[in-house]
Design a protein around this motif. Structure first.
Motif, PDB file in Angstrom:
ATOM      1  N   GLU A  92       0.575  -1.106  -0.305  1.00  0.00           N
ATOM      2  CA  GLU A  92      -0.439   0.068  -0.318  1.00  0.00           C
ATOM      3  C   GLU A  92       0.633   1.378   0.160  1.00  0.00           C
ATOM      4  O   GLU A  92       1.869   0.929   0.625  1.00  0.00           O
ATOM      5  CB  GLU A  92      -1.174   0.315   1.386  1.00  0.00           C
ATOM      6  CG  GLU A  92      -1.580   1.424   1.541  1.00  0.00           C
ATOM      7  CD  GLU A  92      -3.076   1.895   0.571  1.00  0.00           C
ATOM      8  OE1 GLU A  92      -3.025   2.929   0.016  1.00  0.00           O
ATOM      9  OE2 GLU A  92      -3.388   0.976   0.272  1.00  0.00           O
ATOM     10  N   ASP A  93       0.885   2.186  -1.077  1.00  0.00           N
ATOM     11  CA  ASP A  93       1.278   2.916  -1.222  1.00  0.00           C
ATOM     12  C   ASP A  93       1.181   4.057   0.472  1.00  0.00           C
ATOM     13  O   ASP A  93       1.737   5.315   0.442  1.00  0.00           O
ATOM     14  CB  ASP A  93       0.907   4.260  -2.716  1.00  0.00           C
ATOM     15  CG  ASP A  93       1.622   3.533  -3.446  1.00  0.00           C
ATOM     16  OD1 ASP A  93       2.276   2.467  -3.157  1.00  0.00           O
ATOM     17  OD2 ASP A  93       0.936   3.413  -4.490  1.00  0.00           O
ATOM     18  N   THR A  94       0.724   4.226   0.609  1.00  0.00           N
ATOM     19  CA  THR A  94      -0.071   5.070   2.149  1.00  0.00           C
ATOM     20  C   THR A  94       0.733   5.254   3.085  1.00  0.00           C
ATOM     21  O   THR A  94       1.261   3.929   3.656  1.00  0.00           O
ATOM     22  CB  THR A  94      -1.526   5.425   2.497  1.00  0.00           C
ATOM     23  OG1 THR A  94      -2.803   5.669   0.897  1.00  0.00           O
ATOM     24  CG2 THR A  94      -1.552   6.162   3.312  1.00  0.00           C
ATOM     25  N   PRO A  95       1.621   5.716   3.872  1.00  0.00           N
ATOM     26  CA  PRO A  95       2.385   5.522   4.750  1.00  0.00           C
ATOM     27  C   PRO A  95       1.399   5.186   6.331  1.00  0.00           C
ATOM     28  O   PRO A  95       0.349   6.313   6.721  1.00  0.00           O
ATOM     29  CB  PRO A  95       3.311   7.027   4.917  1.00  0.00           C
ATOM     30  CG  PRO A  95       3.424   6.949   3.986  1.00  0.00           C
ATOM     31  CD  PRO A  95       1.762   7.484   2.913  1.00  0.00           C
ATOM     32  N   ASN A  96       1.915   4.313   6.386  1.00  0.00           N
ATOM     33  CA  ASN A  96       0.794   3.590   7.891  1.00  0.00           C
ATOM     34  C   ASN A  96       1.073   3.200   8.527  1.00  0.00           C
ATOM     35  O   ASN A  96       1.746   1.673   7.756  1.00  0.00           O
ATOM     36  CB  ASN A  96      -0.470   3.610   7.225  1.00  0.00           C
ATOM     37  CG  ASN A  96      -1.675   4.141   8.333  1.00  0.00           C
ATOM     38  OD1 ASN A  96      -1.519   4.125   9.646  1.00  0.00           O
ATOM     39  ND2 ASN A  96      -2.832   5.574   7.910  1.00  0.00           N
ATOM     40  N   ALA A  97       0.381   1.998   9.781  1.00  0.00           N
ATOM     41  CA  ALA A  97       1.645   1.045  10.136  1.00  0.00           C
ATOM     42  C   ALA A  97       0.076   0.809  11.604  1.00  0.00           C
ATOM     43  O   ALA A  97       0.150   2.026  11.823  1.00  0.00           O
ATOM     44  CB  ALA A  97       2.716   1.425  10.780  1.00  0.00           C
ATOM     45  N   PHE A  98       0.069  -0.270  11.615  1.00  0.00           N
ATOM     46  CA  PHE A  98      -1.008  -0.329  13.211  1.00  0.00           C
ATOM     47  C   PHE A  98      -0.186  -2.087  13.764  1.00  0.00           C
ATOM     48  O   PHE A  98       0.412  -3.038  12.958  1.00  0.00           O
ATOM     49  CB  PHE A  98      -2.338  -1.349  12.538  1.00  0.00           C
ATOM     50  CG  PHE A  98      -2.347  -1.973  11.936  1.00  0.00           C
ATOM     51  CD1 PHE A  98      -2.705  -3.202  12.035  1.00  0.00           C
ATOM     52  CD2 PHE A  98      -2.469  -2.427  10.390  1.00  0.00           C
ATOM     53  CE1 PHE A  98      -2.947  -4.454  11.094  1.00  0.00           C
ATOM     54  CE2 PHE A  98      -2.756  -3.078   9.745  1.00  0.00           C
ATOM     55  CZ  PHE A  98      -3.118  -4.943   9.388  1.00  0.00           C
ATOM     56  N   ALA A  99      -0.639  -2.096  14.979  1.00  0.00           N
ATOM     57  CA  ALA A  99      -0.113  -3.913  15.496  1.00  0.00           C
ATOM     58  C   ALA A  99      -1.741  -4.290  15.443  1.00  0.00           C
ATOM     59  O   ALA A  99      -2.828  -3.457  15.595  1.00  0.00           O
ATOM     60  CB  ALA A  99       0.419  -3.189  17.194  1.00  0.00           C
ATOM     61  N   ALA A 107       1.479 -11.747  19.421  1.00  0.00           N
ATOM     62  CA  ALA A 107       1.577 -10.288  18.501  1.00  0.00           C
ATOM     63  C   ALA A 107       1.743 -10.359  16.662  1.00  0.00           C
ATOM     64  O   ALA A 107       2.183 -10.691  16.775  1.00  0.00           O
ATOM     65  CB  ALA A 107       1.502  -8.919  19.397  1.00  0.00           C
ATOM     66  N   ALA A 108       1.845  -8.996  16.219  1.00  0.00           N
ATOM     67  CA  ALA A 108       1.837  -9.008  15.151  1.00  0.00           C
ATOM     68  C   ALA A 108       1.790  -7.174  14.728  1.00  0.00           C
ATOM     69  O   ALA A 108       1.193  -6.646  15.040  1.00  0.00           O
ATOM     70  CB  ALA A 108       1.292  -9.398  14.188  1.00  0.00           C
ATOM     71  N   VAL A 109       2.848  -6.883  13.984  1.00  0.00           N
ATOM     72  CA  VAL A 109       3.444  -5.354  13.751  1.00  0.00           C
ATOM     73  C   VAL A 109       3.303  -5.450  12.126  1.00  0.00           C
ATOM     74  O   VAL A 109       3.462  -6.490  11.626  1.00  0.00           O
ATOM     75  CB  VAL A 109       3.782  -5.100  13.960  1.00  0.00           C
ATOM     76  CG1 VAL A 109       4.162  -4.638  15.543  1.00  0.00           C
ATOM     77  CG2 VAL A 109       5.694  -5.354  14.237  1.00  0.00           C
ATOM     78  N   ALA A 110       2.579  -4.364  11.285  1.00  0.00           N
ATOM     79  CA  ALA A 110       1.957  -4.729  10.226  1.00  0.00           C
ATOM     80  C   ALA A 110       2.800  -3.221   9.079  1.00  0.00           C
ATOM     81  O   ALA A 110       1.825  -1.890  10.683  1.00  0.00           O
ATOM     82  CB  ALA A 110       0.993  -4.561   9.556  1.00  0.00           C
ATOM     83  N   VAL A 111       3.372  -2.945   8.640  1.00  0.00           N
ATOM     84  CA  VAL A 111       4.268  -1.839   7.767  1.00  0.00           C
ATOM     85  C   VAL A 111       3.765  -1.415   6.568  1.00  0.00           C
ATOM     86  O   VAL A 111       3.203  -2.843   6.057  1.00  0.00           O
ATOM     87  CB  VAL A 111       5.559  -0.895   8.173  1.00  0.00           C
ATOM     88  CG1 VAL A 111       5.722  -1.355   9.771  1.00  0.00           C
ATOM     89  CG2 VAL A 111       6.621  -2.333   7.698  1.00  0.00           C
ATOM     90  N   THR A 112       3.123  -0.484   6.330  1.00  0.00           N
ATOM     91  CA  THR A 112       2.987  -0.396   4.747  1.00  0.00           C
ATOM     92  C   THR A 112       3.939  -0.269   3.590  1.00  0.00           C
ATOM     93  O   THR A 112       4.893   0.233   4.285  1.00  0.00           O
ATOM     94  CB  THR A 112       1.909   0.904   4.013  1.00  0.00           C
ATOM     95  OG1 THR A 112       2.384   1.657   4.322  1.00  0.00           O
ATOM     96  CG2 THR A 112       0.101   0.678   4.659  1.00  0.00           C
ATOM     97  N   THR A 113       4.318  -0.576   2.290  1.00  0.00           N
ATOM     98  CA  THR A 113       5.244  -0.355   2.068  1.00  0.00           C
ATOM     99  C   THR A 113       5.419   1.275   1.538  1.00  0.00           C
ATOM    100  O   THR A 113       6.638   2.094   1.327  1.00  0.00           O
ATOM    101  CB  THR A 113       5.075  -0.697   0.384  1.00  0.00           C
ATOM    102  OG1 THR A 113       3.987  -0.670   0.055  1.00  0.00           O
ATOM    103  CG2 THR A 113       5.238  -2.246   0.619  1.00  0.00           C
TER     104      THR A 113
END
Length: 282
Positions: A92-99, A107-113
């Protein structure tokens, strides 16, 4: 204070939920709503992480596939005294992240490209520190339960408005007051859910800054992410039900003129000011 505020708001949300159940079906309705609440809590505890990750087509990566990202998460998890979470990337081009995840061990952490391209190493460490603070404080579960409870209150109130309710108490009740509550309860539930989310964001900012070692890292990252959000970069697959999970509201550019009372996140400029003050030791 943030933790106490969250607890009080969750209790109030549960009280509204049980009250609405009582309007619809008397004491039996209250018990049904209580059972629904317990069922939702169980479902969100066990399955919220897998549901959200699939929703955003997140791909789990290993140390070999993303060595810098994986190593950064590993170092920050050690700083936070947390087990190593799973690491995901969202195309995903939009800068964002979540856990996400039911507890620190799952737990898991996810970041966008997009966020990996937009932020430097220090700024990304601030974002990931914030997300790991959510994990440590178990905010993912809290936010998920609050969102689901607010949704059930809204749907139950709509059911009552269309089909009416029944009380098994002999004394009955004031129908006008009952109708007012039916319309006001969903609004109150939504406001409480948003207040819980904002409270947890402030706490995660503070604790995340300590995890990454410098509050300015997160402040700098928020400035960049907010810039992209306010200039037309919204996540294509984002949903209001999961907005509270992200580092900033994925609808910031769309809903920036709305009242802060209806926002899942505090005003970004306020968050940045607090972080700058934290970095300065104030």
């Amino acid at each position: 204070m943030n933790n106490l505020k969250t607890l009080m708001l969750m209790v109030l949300l549960g009280a509204i939920m049980i009250f609405i159940g009582g309007l619809v079906g008397g004491k039996g309705g209250m018990m049904v709503m209580l059972m629904i609440s317990l069922g939702m809590n169980f479902f969100s505890y066990w399955f919220s992480d897998s549901v959200v990750l699939k929703m955003y087509n997140a791909r789990e990566v290993s140390r070999e596939e993303a060595p810098q990202l994986y190593g950064l998460v590993e170092n920050l998890a050690a700083n936070a005294e947390l087990p190593m979470p799973r690491v995901y990337i969202i195309n995903e081009d939009t800068p964002n992240a979540f856990a996400t995840g039911r507890n620190p061990s799952h737990a898991a952490v996810a970041v966008t490209t997009g966020i990996m391209r937009a932020l430097d190493y220090n700024e990304l460490s601030g974002v990931l520190g914030h997300e790991l603070a959510h994990v440590k404080n178990r905010d993912i579960l809290t936010g998920t339960i609050a969102a689901m409870m607010a949704t059930v209150i809204t749907y139950t109130a709509q059911f009552f408005a269309f089909f009416g309710g029944r009380s098994d108490d002999d004394e009955g009740g004031n129908p006008i007051a009952a109708l007012l509550m039916v319309f006001l309860a969903p609004l109150a539930a939504s406001l409480i859910q948003m207040a819980i989310s904002r409270s947890r964001e402030y706490e995660a900012d503070h604790d995340g800054a300590e995890i990454c070692g410098n509050a300015n890292y997160l402040a700098d990252a928020l400035e960049k992410i907010e810039y992209y959000a306010l200039n037309g970069r919204q996540m294509s697959d984002a949903t209001p039900a999961t907005a509270h999970m992200f580092i900033i509201n994925p609808f910031s550019g769309i809903g920036s003129t709305m009242s802060r009372l209806f926002s899942t996140h505090p005003d970004t400029s306020d968050r940045i000011a607090r972080l700058r003050a934290q970095a300065a030791g104030r």
